[in-house]
Write an enzyme that holds these catalytic residues in place. Structure first.
Site, short mmCIF file in Angstrom:
data_model
loop_
_atom_site.label_atom_id
_atom_site.label_comp_id
_atom_site.label_asym_id
_atom_site.label_seq_id
_atom_site.Cartn_x
_atom_site.Cartn_y
_atom_site.Cartn_z
N SER A 148 35.31 27.34 43.95
CA SER A 148 36.28 26.68 43.08
C SER A 148 36.55 27.52 41.83
O SER A 148 37.68 27.58 41.33
CB SER A 148 35.80 25.28 42.67
OG SER A 148 34.64 25.35 41.86
N ASP A 206 30.06 30.21 36.62
CA ASP A 206 30.80 30.64 37.81
C ASP A 206 32.12 31.30 37.44
O ASP A 206 32.48 32.35 37.98
CB ASP A 206 31.06 29.44 38.74
CG ASP A 206 29.80 28.96 39.44
OD1 ASP A 206 28.70 29.36 39.02
OD2 ASP A 206 29.92 28.18 40.40
#
Length: 398
Positions: A148, A206
């Site tokens: 994502s 991330d």
């Protein structure tokens, strides 16, 4: 109006060391994985914005006047540091896109993040663009590999570029280009907002890995890029065993509270592994030779035992480690554990036959394997003609 065909890519991520201990204030090392998400950006029909996400079954198109009318309800108000996105913004987007309140399916969250980022970025830096966007990924979703975030980083870079907030650094005849540090910082900040739409309260690790690549040190909310990072070959293995990160994290905390004198030294040791590994990586050459690997392999072995002590191992991960050990390779879980993914170091003197034999044995266990690299570059701009045949085929099929 946007007039070029280009592509953007961003890497996934794995945790090299520090899983679970990081939740309790210890150091974790996150590294960029050279499995990437690709976004193709093309001029679209005037007055239309289209997005295609074949991996999650999304194909949507909107007229730009309708999006412009919605934009006033989405654009940020007040200070730049306002903690966007806000609940009322996302409610308005859900209503517009026909997404049910509380919907958490990947296609719903991906659509919501796309609309939010497109409208918020274009409100601040330009107008709603008439473009066609197609996103395809080598990363499996829901495996803890930063899929994502790679999506959000690609979207941020493409939309900021279309709206003129960052440059298009790809010169005629070049195959790839990267943005300036200032532009990367802007990409990262918008990618983090996209991650918040999808995950609510992410750490920011991330999207930072997806933006800058290489390796990052994370501790107590502070993210620091490592000075120098070698590119290391690995096998990435998905056991396909589902797990709940929330349940696993809670289990570790419970064990630490129950046996603090036993468990705290384990957490301290994991912290020391992360810090020692950082020192080793920063001292290694860009293309390390075989003699650099034994210490990294020992770190893998020790940390895998620690993670089992914390209670986040799983028979599938034990099997993964046993199978690779028969080929003289060293593995550990990466991420939450309890199933999920593991990584195996591939020293440069590992023969192709040994790698292939290990992959066949792992696949025979019902696992899925990729031979890839860690320490990969961050978000990158590509000419479409320079993309690999596999990526071009995937994009053409989409």
């Amino acid at each position: 109006m946007w007039a070029r065909d280009v592509a953007v890519s961003a890497p996934g991520k794995v945790i090299l060391h520090g899983e679970h201990a990081v939740v309790l204030g210890k150091v974790a090392l996150a590294v960029a994985l050279d499995l990437r998400t690709f976004l193709r950006l093309r001029p679209g029909a005037e007055g239309r914005l289209s997005v295609s996400l074949p991996g999650v079954g999304v194909r949507r198109s909107w007229d730009t006047p309708g999006l412009r009318a919605l934009q006033g309800r989405i654009a940020g108000k007040g200070r730049e540091e306002e903690p966007l996105p806000r609940g009322e913004q996302l409610d308005a987007l859900r209503e517009f896109a026909g997404i049910a309140a509380g919907a958490s399916a990947p296609e719903s969250l991906a659509t919501l993040a796309f609309l939010y980022m497109c409208l918020a970025i274009s409100a601040k830096y330009g107008d709603v663009p008439s473009v066609d966007i197609l996103v395809w990924s080598e990363l499996p979703t829901g495996a803890g590999l930063g899929s994502s975030a790679a999506y959000a980083v690609c979207l941020a870079a493409a939309l900021l570029m279309v709206c003129g907030a960052i440059s298009c650094p790809l010169q005629e005849g070049e195959s790839t280009a990267r943005w300036t540090e200032e532009e990367l910082t802007l990409i990262n900040s918008w990618a983090f907002r996209g991650e918040r739409v999808i995950h609510g309260n992410p750490s920011g690790v991330d999207n930072a890995v997806g933006t800058w690549g290489g390796a990052l040190r994370y501790q107590a909310g502070k993210i620091t890029p490592l000075k120098r990072v070698p590119t290391l070959r690995i096998l990435l293995t998905n056991t396909k065993v589902p797990r709940s990160t929330k349940v696993l994290v809670a289990g570790v905390k419970e064990k630490v509270l129950k046996f603090p004198a036993i468990m705290n030294p384990v957490l301290d040791s994991i912290d020391a592994i992360s810090q020692e590994c950082q020192s080793v990586l920063e001292a290694m050459p860009a293309n390390p030779s075989p003699e650099h690997y034994p210490v990294l392999e020992e770190f893998f072995d020790i940390n895998q035992h620690h993670l089992n002590v914390l209670g986040v191992g799983h028979p599938s991960l034990d099997r993964l480690c046993q199978v690779t050990a028969t080929h003289s390779l060293h593995s550990k879980l990466t991420g939450a554990g309890g199933g999920g993914c593991g990584i195996t170091l591939l020293p440069p003197d590992t023969s192709p036959l040994a790698v292939e034999a290990a992959k066949q044995d792992l696949c025979a266990c019902g696992f899925e394997c990729w031979e890839t690299k860690i320490g990969a570059p961050g978000v990158t701009l590509h000419s479409c003609s320079s993309l690999s045949a596999q990526v071009l085929h995937a994009l053409a099929q989409s």
